[in-house]
Design a protein around this motif. Structure first.
Motif, PDB file in Angstrom:
ATOM      1  N   LEU A   8      65.258  21.832  35.702  1.00  0.00           N
ATOM      2  CA  LEU A   8      65.291  20.745  36.337  1.00  0.00           C
ATOM      3  C   LEU A   8      64.434  20.639  37.401  1.00  0.00           C
ATOM      4  O   LEU A   8      63.686  21.456  36.945  1.00  0.00           O
ATOM      5  CB  LEU A   8      66.701  21.090  37.598  1.00  0.00           C
ATOM      6  CG  LEU A   8      68.488  20.761  37.135  1.00  0.00           C
ATOM      7  CD1 LEU A   8      68.747  21.209  38.167  1.00  0.00           C
ATOM      8  CD2 LEU A   8      68.279  19.883  37.200  1.00  0.00           C
ATOM      9  N   ASP A   9      64.023  19.377  37.496  1.00  0.00           N
ATOM     10  CA  ASP A   9      62.632  18.672  37.756  1.00  0.00           C
ATOM     11  C   ASP A   9      63.035  18.878  40.244  1.00  0.00           C
ATOM     12  O   ASP A   9      64.159  19.192  39.950  1.00  0.00           O
ATOM     13  CB  ASP A   9      62.830  17.129  37.473  1.00  0.00           C
ATOM     14  CG  ASP A   9      61.480  16.095  38.259  1.00  0.00           C
ATOM     15  OD1 ASP A   9      60.443  16.258  38.997  1.00  0.00           O
ATOM     16  OD2 ASP A   9      61.895  15.269  38.998  1.00  0.00           O
ATOM     17  N   ALA A  10      62.259  18.492  39.806  1.00  0.00           N
ATOM     18  CA  ALA A  10      62.509  18.407  41.981  1.00  0.00           C
ATOM     19  C   ALA A  10      61.872  16.994  42.448  1.00  0.00           C
ATOM     20  O   ALA A  10      62.943  17.084  43.103  1.00  0.00           O
ATOM     21  CB  ALA A  10      61.078  19.455  42.610  1.00  0.00           C
ATOM     22  N   ASP A  11      60.854  16.566  42.181  1.00  0.00           N
ATOM     23  CA  ASP A  11      60.621  15.816  42.968  1.00  0.00           C
ATOM     24  C   ASP A  11      61.760  14.437  42.722  1.00  0.00           C
ATOM     25  O   ASP A  11      61.386  14.084  41.222  1.00  0.00           O
ATOM     26  CB  ASP A  11      59.158  15.108  43.225  1.00  0.00           C
ATOM     27  CG  ASP A  11      58.302  16.385  43.596  1.00  0.00           C
ATOM     28  OD1 ASP A  11      58.293  16.970  44.418  1.00  0.00           O
ATOM     29  OD2 ASP A  11      57.478  16.321  43.434  1.00  0.00           O
ATOM     30  N   ASP A  12      62.003  13.831  43.348  1.00  0.00           N
ATOM     31  CA  ASP A  12      63.044  12.659  43.405  1.00  0.00           C
ATOM     32  C   ASP A  12      63.909  12.962  42.818  1.00  0.00           C
ATOM     33  O   ASP A  12      64.797  11.578  41.903  1.00  0.00           O
ATOM     34  CB  ASP A  12      62.592  11.664  42.629  1.00  0.00           C
ATOM     35  CG  ASP A  12      61.636  10.709  43.554  1.00  0.00           C
ATOM     36  OD1 ASP A  12      61.715  10.736  45.160  1.00  0.00           O
ATOM     37  OD2 ASP A  12      60.175  10.190  43.872  1.00  0.00           O
ATOM     38  N   THR A  13      64.333  14.308  41.963  1.00  0.00           N
ATOM     39  CA  THR A  13      65.301  14.821  41.643  1.00  0.00           C
ATOM     40  C   THR A  13      66.292  15.709  42.502  1.00  0.00           C
ATOM     41  O   THR A  13      67.681  14.946  42.073  1.00  0.00           O
ATOM     42  CB  THR A  13      65.142  15.119  40.224  1.00  0.00           C
ATOM     43  OG1 THR A  13      64.368  14.626  39.355  1.00  0.00           O
ATOM     44  CG2 THR A  13      66.482  16.052  39.738  1.00  0.00           C
ATOM     45  N   LEU A  14      65.712  16.586  43.286  1.00  0.00           N
ATOM     46  CA  LEU A  14      66.198  17.583  43.894  1.00  0.00           C
ATOM     47  C   LEU A  14      65.941  16.864  45.453  1.00  0.00           C
ATOM     48  O   LEU A  14      67.436  16.640  46.301  1.00  0.00           O
ATOM     49  CB  LEU A  14      65.764  18.513  43.765  1.00  0.00           C
ATOM     50  CG  LEU A  14      65.917  19.329  42.778  1.00  0.00           C
ATOM     51  CD1 LEU A  14      65.407  20.698  42.819  1.00  0.00           C
ATOM     52  CD2 LEU A  14      67.935  19.332  41.880  1.00  0.00           C
ATOM     53  N   GLY A 174      66.078  14.985  35.308  1.00  0.00           N
ATOM     54  CA  GLY A 174      64.463  14.947  35.825  1.00  0.00           C
ATOM     55  C   GLY A 174      64.857  13.218  36.238  1.00  0.00           C
ATOM     56  O   GLY A 174      65.324  12.379  35.530  1.00  0.00           O
ATOM     57  N   ASN A 175      63.417  12.615  37.703  1.00  0.00           N
ATOM     58  CA  ASN A 175      64.314  11.678  37.076  1.00  0.00           C
ATOM     59  C   ASN A 175      63.067  10.618  36.280  1.00  0.00           C
ATOM     60  O   ASN A 175      63.017   9.057  36.274  1.00  0.00           O
ATOM     61  CB  ASN A 175      64.231  10.841  38.726  1.00  0.00           C
ATOM     62  CG  ASN A 175      62.369  10.923  38.964  1.00  0.00           C
ATOM     63  OD1 ASN A 175      61.851  12.489  38.952  1.00  0.00           O
ATOM     64  ND2 ASN A 175      61.932  10.464  39.856  1.00  0.00           N
ATOM     65  N   SER A 176      61.608  11.119  35.470  1.00  0.00           N
ATOM     66  CA  SER A 176      61.049  10.272  35.123  1.00  0.00           C
ATOM     67  C   SER A 176      61.362  10.274  33.495  1.00  0.00           C
ATOM     68  O   SER A 176      61.311  11.300  32.762  1.00  0.00           O
ATOM     69  CB  SER A 176      59.192  11.260  35.715  1.00  0.00           C
ATOM     70  OG  SER A 176      58.981  11.084  34.736  1.00  0.00           O
ATOM     71  N   SER A 179      57.567  11.846  31.802  1.00  0.00           N
ATOM     72  CA  SER A 179      57.373  13.318  32.405  1.00  0.00           C
ATOM     73  C   SER A 179      59.113  14.400  32.083  1.00  0.00           C
ATOM     74  O   SER A 179      58.860  15.532  31.600  1.00  0.00           O
ATOM     75  CB  SER A 179      57.135  13.533  33.200  1.00  0.00           C
ATOM     76  OG  SER A 179      56.097  12.572  33.652  1.00  0.00           O
ATOM     77  N   ASP A 180      60.030  13.891  32.211  1.00  0.00           N
ATOM     78  CA  ASP A 180      61.575  14.832  32.430  1.00  0.00           C
ATOM     79  C   ASP A 180      61.633  14.165  30.829  1.00  0.00           C
ATOM     80  O   ASP A 180      62.841  15.592  30.653  1.00  0.00           O
ATOM     81  CB  ASP A 180      61.844  14.747  33.583  1.00  0.00           C
ATOM     82  CG  ASP A 180      61.021  14.954  34.741  1.00  0.00           C
ATOM     83  OD1 ASP A 180      60.443  15.386  35.154  1.00  0.00           O
ATOM     84  OD2 ASP A 180      61.366  14.002  35.141  1.00  0.00           O
ATOM     85  N   ILE A 181      62.003  13.182  30.549  1.00  0.00           N
ATOM     86  CA  ILE A 181      63.135  12.875  29.175  1.00  0.00           C
ATOM     87  C   ILE A 181      61.794  13.280  27.869  1.00  0.00           C
ATOM     88  O   ILE A 181      62.946  13.764  26.900  1.00  0.00           O
ATOM     89  CB  ILE A 181      63.437  11.538  29.093  1.00  0.00           C
ATOM     90  CG1 ILE A 181      64.231  11.344  31.001  1.00  0.00           C
ATOM     91  CG2 ILE A 181      64.383  11.038  28.401  1.00  0.00           C
ATOM     92  CD1 ILE A 181      64.726  12.495  31.046  1.00  0.00           C
TER      93      ILE A 181
END
Ligand SMILES: [Mg+2]
Length: 231
Positions: A8-14, A174-176, A179-181
């Motif tokens: 899991l991503d953190a910033d703007d995901t959690l 994640g939300n990016s 970076s995340d996908i």
């Protein structure tokens, strides 16, 4: 294939992050209003940040250095010392802001943790990201925390190997898109986009709609069911 690792991503995901950057930008634009209109300030700051990422990496400290640099470029020798002090102060405020969890996160984490070990994968300042995780109260849900300098396919492959899973057994959420996908898909994992309404210009990218291992979710609350559907 059953999922054996959930990243899991953190910033703007959690928790909220970009919200704080936008608030800081408003104060910054007001400070520099005598020198340029807000759109020009935004454009200049984006350009300086983009240029500096390879040098400073991600996070608030690099952002503030870029903000100082952009202010000097916009105002030149007319930049007053109080503006420098104020920009540094804005940075300190960002580093000290309270952690505000996004809705559904507290409910989703226990549901995810019973499905597979959770690993937090985040980029940014090591010290700041660790402080935010501690302040979030979410630390106990995670088997591991990976604070990385960038998120590339090789970064994800290293993480999957470290936790003993193949890419096909891993999910990244994640939300990016950038970076995340995209790099997680490239690494061979499944990837879920959990969009946040604010996206930093540097992270903007087109979602890979139609990719068989990709799904865009309405919120993190939909993640456990999507993971079940993958098995
Ligand atoms: Mg994020």
């Amino acid at each position: 294939m059953p999922i054996r690792l959930i990243c899991l991503d953190a910033d703007d995901t959690l928790w909220h992050n970009e919200t704080w950057f936008r608030r800081t930008f408003e104060a910054y634009a007001e400070l520099l209003a005598p020198f340029a209109p807000a759109e020009d300030i935004q454009r200049r700051l984006d350009a300086v940040e983009h240029r500096n990422v390879p040098t400073y990496g991600y996070g608030v400290k690099g952002f503030i250095l870029s903000a100082l640099e952009a202010a000097e470029e916009l105002a030149g020798n007319d930049l007053p010392p109080f503006a420098v002090r104020r920009i540094l102060e804005l940075g300190r405020e960002m580093l000290a802001h309270p952690i505000e969890l996004l809705s559904g996160v507290e409910e989703a984490l226990p549901q995810l943790a019973v499905r597979a070990p959770l690993v937090l994968v985040t980029k940014g300042d090591l010290h700041h990201q660790e402080s935010k995780l501690a302040a979030s109260g979410l630390g106990d849900w995670f088997e591991g925390v990976e604070i990385v300098s960038d998120k590339r396919a090789a970064t994800y492959q290293r993480i999957f190997a470290r936790y003993g899973v193949t890419p096909g057994e891993a999910v990244m959420a994640g939300n990016s898109v950038r970076s995340d996908i995209l790099p997680a898909l490239e690494a061979g994992a499944c990837a879920a986009l959990v969009p946040f309404h604010l996206v930093w210009a540097h992270e903007a990218a087109e979602a890979p709609a139609g990719h068989p291992r990709f799904r865009e979710l309405a919120s993190v609350a939909e993640l456990p069911a999507w993971i079940d559907s993958l098995a």
